[in-house]
Structures are given as C-alpha cells and as structure tokens.
Design an enzyme around this catalytic site. Structure first.
Site, PDB file in Angstrom:
ATOM      1  N   LYS A 131      -4.472 -13.446  -5.687  1.00 27.99           N
ATOM      2  CA  LYS A 131      -3.095 -13.320  -6.154  1.00 27.99           C
ATOM      3  C   LYS A 131      -2.446 -14.707  -6.287  1.00 27.99           C
ATOM      4  O   LYS A 131      -2.045 -15.099  -7.371  1.00 27.99           O
ATOM      5  CB  LYS A 131      -2.303 -12.387  -5.242  1.00 27.99           C
TER       6      LYS A 131
ATOM      7  N   ASP B 217      -1.314  -9.934   7.479  1.00 26.26           N
ATOM      8  CA  ASP B 217      -2.022  -9.761   6.209  1.00 26.26           C
ATOM      9  C   ASP B 217      -1.082 -10.272   5.119  1.00 26.26           C
ATOM     10  O   ASP B 217      -0.126  -9.590   4.753  1.00 26.26           O
ATOM     11  CB  ASP B 217      -2.357  -8.281   5.991  1.00 26.26           C
TER      12      ASP B 217
ATOM     13  N   TRP C  35      -1.691  -0.501   2.529  1.00 26.36           N
ATOM     14  CA  TRP C  35      -2.557  -1.544   3.078  1.00 26.36           C
ATOM     15  C   TRP C  35      -2.466  -1.608   4.593  1.00 26.36           C
ATOM     16  O   TRP C  35      -3.481  -1.823   5.274  1.00 26.36           O
ATOM     17  CB  TRP C  35      -2.254  -2.896   2.411  1.00 26.36           C
TER      18      TRP C  35
END
Lengths: 359, 359
Positions: free
Chosen positions: A192, A168, A101
């Site tokens: 999430k 992030d 990511w």
C-alpha cells in the site's frame, strides 16, 4: 493509454518516478551488466540496496535504535500467526476489534489454542468507528489494527499501554510519524505505502525477540531474521529494491511529516465533498474515526444503481479501483502516499458533477 | 557495461528476452495505464497473469490433473517447516541427506518434535555423491533434495517409494521432465529456474491436502492456498508475473524436454573441460552423481591461490558468480535453464587457456 489514477486498496498506486527509475534499471542495474533481480542476495550490489532500505526506514520513520527493522514474506496474514507464536508467553493476549482484519488476527491466535480477550469492538455499529480501547496492564501483548481499509476508519492516536502494543499498520505505514513510546511492534505488507506485494515490514523492539520458543520453526521466529539482518535465506530482493526506491521518493517529498500533511489535505478534499453534498454522499465512518487512507462512502439511501453508475463514470474518466468492498458497498477511494492531489481533485470534481446531475 | 554472464547460484540469470519484456511493460502494462505491480490481485488484469502462470506450469511440466500448483512465499526454507506441519501424521518421516539443504529440512522436522529417520547420507564422503536411497513403505512421507547446489550433485532418477515422496527441487525445477508417478509433492523457490526470488512453487497431490490439522495457522496450510487458487491473501504479484514470462520463454524454447537436452549439452561442455584437463581441474562430485545445474570444481591439490586467480580472470572477462561455496572452495558454475551455451563456451575457453598458462 495514458496513466490512470489508481484508487485501488492494494496492491495500489506506486509513484511514477519510482516506476520509471525501476524501468530504466531493469535490464542493467547501475551499469553492472545485470538486473537487480538477478543479483545474489550475498553480493555487494544487492547488499547496498538492502541496507539502504533499512536505513531509510529508520531515518524517515524515526525508528529508535533498540528496534529491529525486518523484511519478511507472507503479508499481514502471516503476521497474524507469527505474533502469537513469538509473543505469547502463556498469559493473556488482548485485541481491539475494528473489522475484518482484526477478526482475522484474533482467529489466528485462537487457532494456536490461545483465548484472546477482545477489549473493545465496533462490530455492533458496522465498524463505523474506532471504539474506546483500554487494554489491561498485564497482557503478554495487546493488538490493534491502525487503519481499516474496508470501513475507512483509523486510530487518531494509539492507546497508551503498559503491556507491549502490536500494531497492524498494513494500510497506513509511513503515512504519519508514529509515537514509538507507545508501540513495541508494528507490521505491514509493502503493497500500500511501500512498494509492490511480496515484502512484509516488521519493526520490533529488540527486547521482544527472545520470547520465541525453540519449538517454533526457524523461519517463523523474528529472532532468526533479526540476527541475520533479514538475510537468513533469500529475501524477495526485487521487492526490497522497489521499497528502497519508494523510501527515496518519500524522502524527496520531504519525509513522513510532510507527506502526512498532504495526506490530510487529500482526505479533506474528499470528506469536504461528501459533507457538502447535502446528503447525496454519505461517508461510512463516523466523523471522529475517519481514515486518511481509505475514504469509504455510499450514495444517499444506499442507491446501488447510482453507485454502479458512478463507478462506471470514474472508469470512463481514467480512474480505477473505486468500487467499495462488498461488505459495505458503495465506493472507496484509497488515497495512500503515492496518490497525488491532482488525482483526488479529479475525483472530487467528477463526484460534484455527478451529484448535480443525479440529485 | 555490456551484459555479464551470470553463473551465480541464485538469485541467478534471467533470460534477457524476459527482462526486456518486463522492462517494456513496467510502467504501463499492456496499455492498461498502470504497472502490473500496481494492479489489484482481484483485478481481471492480474487474474489473467496468475492463471496463465499456473496453466503454463501444468502444461510445460506435465503436471497431472490431481495435483495443485500453488504460489507461496518464504522460499524452500519455509517449506522445510511446512512439509512436516502439513504431512506428518504421527508416524515415521524419512529423509535422505545429501547436504546442507537436506540437513536444514531435517532440522525443521526435529524442531517440531518429530524424530526423522535418515535413510541414507553421503556426509562421510563430503557429499560427493547421491547415496543409494531406499525408503521404507510406511512413512508419513519421504523427502529428498533433487539437486545440491553446493556440492554439484543431482539425482539421476527419483527413488520409487510406496510412501508419499516429497522433493525439494529448488535448484532444478523445470530443468527436466519429472516422473509424477514417483512424486507426490515438489517445491522450489523461483529464483533459479523460474524468475526472481519471493515466489515459492509448490506442486502437491490433492489427496495430501486434507492431512493438515486445524491447529496449523491458516497461512501455513497447503489446503488454504489450494482452495483459494493461491489468492487467499495478496500474492507476490510481480514475482508471479515474472514467472509467467519465464514460462513463456521456456515454451518458446521448445519446452522442458528441449531445455533438458541443452542443459545436458552445457554440462557436458564443462565436465569435458574438467575431465580433459589432465587433472588440472577436479570436479567435486563423483561422476555418476554430477549435477547438470551446478558444476563445482577445484584446481589440482586445492590450490586456493590459483582458484582466486581464476575467479578474478573470469570477472575480468565479464563472468560473475563463479566463486565456490566456502564449504567446498574452488569454483562453481551454475548453469540453469537461462544460461546460454555461449556463456558456457566462453567459460570453457577461459578455463582451458588458464590451465595452459598455469599448469
């Protein structure tokens, strides 16, 4: 079928109470004679849901007054592009690389013609740890990925920076309290820890809002959404409603500090089972970098056949989503806020039995 | 409270059958032991929903094989920016201006440093009609807004162009069959005729996909999403599930040709009531440009007090969302696919009584 324990990495388990409340109100929201999905985003009925969601985030996450809470779309993948678009001012931009990511975030800066500096990377050791990260003082911004779903690693503390720090937090938002004195912007997809996919949460210091040039498309400027309270255009209203309910659930559990303790407990149960397995299970992450959200592990000697057998055994026992990411194999237990201790205990029990039978 | 008739412009009414089906499955989807919202976007369970939604759109809307059907995020507002990003090749771009949404689309091209040509505009007459639109043959693309929610105007036929025609069909997608020989790309937010907000449908000719330069952020390239079957990153899974159910409902009603006849019937009921009111009601749009989706009208001499009274009367009778947009005042009845004939008849009856009592 009875309810499964969903250990999937995302979209992931949502508190049963939240789902039941949404279900009860799905056709007729609070006696208004229509679903919240059908309500105009300019109606009083929706407005209350929208503003309450923002207020709950401010309250529970202890967001300082000089930060805006925005609801956007496109997930973290869109933020990888929006961050450089909005914050790059022609100087340096710095990233820490802790996995796939981070790499994607770095790539999007590159696509925009920027040459990001990678100040630290744990690529060489298979992203098994969070490296020592030291950012320069004069970057336009610095960027980290707070939790790495694939490798099961997580920052224990955010780096202290002079330049604005962008985090992030897609896979660990709302799972512990953030030290806002170190964070200038934080973003996350909701899927999430905050509800269903389709809503992106951005929390940004207001002083950063004015950086974006007029040549950036209106929808891609944070200022557009901050000025309009995230109602510049039609937001994903049902997703924000689910986020609202999830925040209320979090509050009912005692808030983020309380849930962070439960998260630690859940992670301890799993890592203890791994560490006390006499080498049958091996965690992917180094001890000091272990994630409290995603526990990635293999069976001794990377025995793929046994791993498949274990995944099958968890499925037979009503647990899903435990197959590890293809890049590290093995298993991954995602234990976000909404995963209960019961779920983790059930998994641990099965893991212990499985180890005994297959040692 | 019993179910209201929701005449709101968007997010708007959703078929009751769709809401009930979603409600029944909200906690436990088809006996899988979890909600569709909790399912991984890489799971077989979600995959079926996703692909079925695409197939239903292809079948019902008769999309030719050489077009891709994409599910994106950000609504039409994001498309205003993505269209020039992806289709501009340094030549001319041409727009027809039929109101606020056309203007916003034009503005986003301008922001990117492009100088769009406005080939036609009905601004001078308060956007009461669709002007005669003639595009040049050599533009990179031409752009129209097929239906204009505020003014209640709608194209009866799309212009024939040599250059690729892009249609913003946000407020009339799936309400009539499209002549794809005239359309190269069509886009719409889902929140009027296809489900809740948070999903954007893009239907694009594959030959247009390769135009986008590598300097465009990955998420903003149509090709990214076409290559990945709209699963490049986590899509808004629940919204796509609702879209799937809405398409199934549409199929059960006989498909788009059948619904287009009902839409004509509903619009006739309202326009007949307006036209036979001896001037008490006045439609905003000129007769030949009247929309079948949004019926905007005023009371004679723009009597704002009477208009407020009528809106109040509709609310008291269980109808919501009828207040007109501030820029034209009066009332607006949005009668998308999911609005029943019963709803329109109830409104017409009240309008006739109201006219009799207040003439």
């Amino acid at each position: 079928m009875s309810r499964v324990y969903n250990f999937g990495a995302g979209p992931s388990t949502i508190p049963l109470e939240v789902l039941k409340e949404a279900q009860a109100n799905l056709v007729d929201f609070d006696g208004n004679g229509l679903s919240i999905m059908e309500a105009s985003h300019r109606s009083a009925m929706y407005d209350r849901v929208h503003n309450e969601a923002i207020e709950l985030i401010r309250e529970l996450y202890m967001v300082p007054d000089d930060y805006s809470v925005l609801f956007l779309q496109g997930g973290a993948s869109m933020q990888f592009a929006m961050v450089p678009m909005n914050l790059y001012m022609g100087g340096k931009v710095e990233y820490a690389d802790t996995g796939v990511w981070s790499q994607k975030a770095i790539k999007e800066a590159t696509i925009q013609g920027i040459e990001p500096t990678i100040v630290a990377s744990s690529k060489e050791n298979g992203y098994r740890n969070i490296p020592k990260v030291e950012f320069g003082d004069d970057a336009d911004y610095c960027h980290i990925t707070s939790n790495n779903t694939i490798y099961g690693t997580q920052y224990k503390e955010f780096p202290q920076t002079k330049a604005p720090l962008v985090v992030d937090a897609s896979s660990d938002i709302f799972s512990y309290l953030v030290d806002w004195s170190r964070v200038d912007m934080l973003y996350a997809g909701a899927q999430k820890n905050a509800g269903p996919s389709g809503v992106t949460i951005v929390i940004i210091k207001n002083s950063l809002l004015d950086r974006a040039k007029d040549t950036i498309p209106t929808m891609l400027r944070y200022k557009t959404h901050a000025d309009a309270n995230s109602l510049y255009n039609t937001p994903p209203t049902f997703g924000i409603y689910m986020l609202n309910l999830t925040m209320k659930w979090l509050k009912s559990k005692g808030g983020i500090e309380a849930i962070s303790k439960i998260n630690q407990q859940k992670a301890n149960l799993l890592y203890d089972a791994i560490d006390s397995s006499n080498g049958f299970y091996v965690a992917h992450a180094d001890k000091e970098s272990r994630s409290l959200m995603n526990v990635s592990f293999n069976i001794k000697d990377g025995d793929a056949e046994l791993e498949v057998k274990l995944v099958k055994a968890t499925q037979d026992a009503g647990m899903i989503g435990l197959k590890g990411h293809r890049s590290v194999g093995g298993l991954r237990a995602s234990i976000y806020n909404a995963m209960s201790i019961d779920g983790v205990e059930t998994l641990v029990e099965l893991m212990e039995d499985f180890a005994d039978q297959n040692r």
